[in-house]
Design an enzyme around this catalytic site. Sequence first.
Site, short mmCIF file in Angstrom:
data_model
loop_
_atom_site.label_atom_id
_atom_site.label_comp_id
_atom_site.label_asym_id
_atom_site.label_seq_id
_atom_site.Cartn_x
_atom_site.Cartn_y
_atom_site.Cartn_z
N ASP A 10 9.55 2.55 1.60
CA ASP A 10 8.19 3.39 2.11
C ASP A 10 8.27 2.80 3.90
OD1 ASP A 10 5.84 3.93 2.87
OD2 ASP A 10 4.64 3.88 0.74
N LYS A 57 3.67 9.20 8.52
CA LYS A 57 2.58 9.11 9.66
C LYS A 57 3.08 9.12 11.43
CE LYS A 57 -0.14 5.42 7.73
NZ LYS A 57 -1.43 5.42 7.10
N PHE A 62 0.81 -1.19 -0.12
CA PHE A 62 0.01 -0.23 -0.33
C PHE A 62 1.10 1.30 0.22
CE2 PHE A 62 -2.54 3.33 1.81
CZ PHE A 62 -4.09 3.33 0.92
C1 LIG Z 1 2.94 2.27 3.87
C2 LIG Z 1 1.73 3.48 3.35
N1 LIG Z 1 2.71 3.78 2.25
C3 LIG Z 1 1.69 5.59 2.22
C4 LIG Z 1 0.59 5.73 2.51
C5 LIG Z 1 -0.06 6.63 2.53
O1 LIG Z 1 0.07 7.80 3.32
P1 LIG Z 1 -0.59 9.20 3.84
O2 LIG Z 1 -2.56 8.58 3.71
O3 LIG Z 1 -0.22 10.16 4.61
O4 LIG Z 1 -1.25 9.76 2.23
C6 LIG Z 1 0.43 4.76 4.11
C7 LIG Z 1 -1.50 5.39 4.51
O5 LIG Z 1 -2.14 4.15 5.16
C8 LIG Z 1 1.10 4.12 4.10
O6 LIG Z 1 1.02 2.72 5.13
#
Ligand SMILES: Cc1ncc(COP(=O)(O)O)c(C=O)c1O
Length: 292
Positions: free
Chosen positions: A128, A157, A43
Amino acid sequence: MKKVFFSNSGAEANECAIKTARKYSFDKYGENRFKIVTLVNSFHGRTLTTLSATGQESFHQYFMPFTDGFVHVPADDFAALESAVDDGVCAVMLELVQGEGGVYVLDKEYVKKAEELCRKKDVLFIVDEVQTGNGRTGSLYAYMQYGISPDIVTTAKGLGNGLPIGATMFSAKCEKTLTPGTHGSTFGGNPVACAGAIAVIKAINDKLLSGVAEKGERIRGVLSVCSKVKSVSGLGLMLGVEADDAAALKEQCLQKGLVVLTAKDKLRLLPPLNIGDDELEEGLRILKEVLG
Ligand SMILES: Cc1ncc(COP(=O)(O)O)c(C=O)c1O
């Protein structure tokens, strides 16, 4: 890491990483080397491009056409990765612990081999850490437990702790790839979000990090004797609990005052890193009631 670009969310941090990988490759090799390999069940965000990067079919609906150039391979299958990284690929992007995808911890050997493959092919290795970063897994970043040196790390986050901030960090290899005009953000790096992030960074020290590992073990200890728990996955205070009908169990926890999440068919626990003993005990009491 040599440089940081600040934005407002995890998805934006990943967009910036994707743009950097494509430009790094364009500058060096010209057109047609733009593909990015990510993992099945990953994700990476909810913009059109980060939805494309996300390796879950359920996210590839309604909003067509999506951004082209993403290839998804099964996690921990090095042969699949090796055959996907052909001459048209500019980056590999991984979550070391897949969060939304079911709290799945990638194998260390696999990740090391992935890094070596990227070096050999001059393909950028992007990690990521939007969810795993800033102490969540018991180290400042999860990659530090893998003995690797990514070319780009993204995070969000925990860095903002509620305030909107994203960060894309570059190693020396690609610190000069983005230039004025090729990327930017009106609110990225704004003083309020950054003041919050500075407060967070000051609070992350060895004591907090060892506490994350200890509390994670304490929770695992309790889960290991719960009759409804089939298995527990995760790292530090990012835990996935395999049990039948996780959605119903989540509701039962909520009814009793404990906020938990689900990820795929698991319960997902992401307690505050600085949770106090009394609150942790209270949460564990509710978990024991719900999970038998
Ligand atoms: C691994 C990962 N990457 C990217 C995101 C996207 O982040 P945002 O909701 O701040 O755009 C998330 C959100 O859950 C995530 O868990």
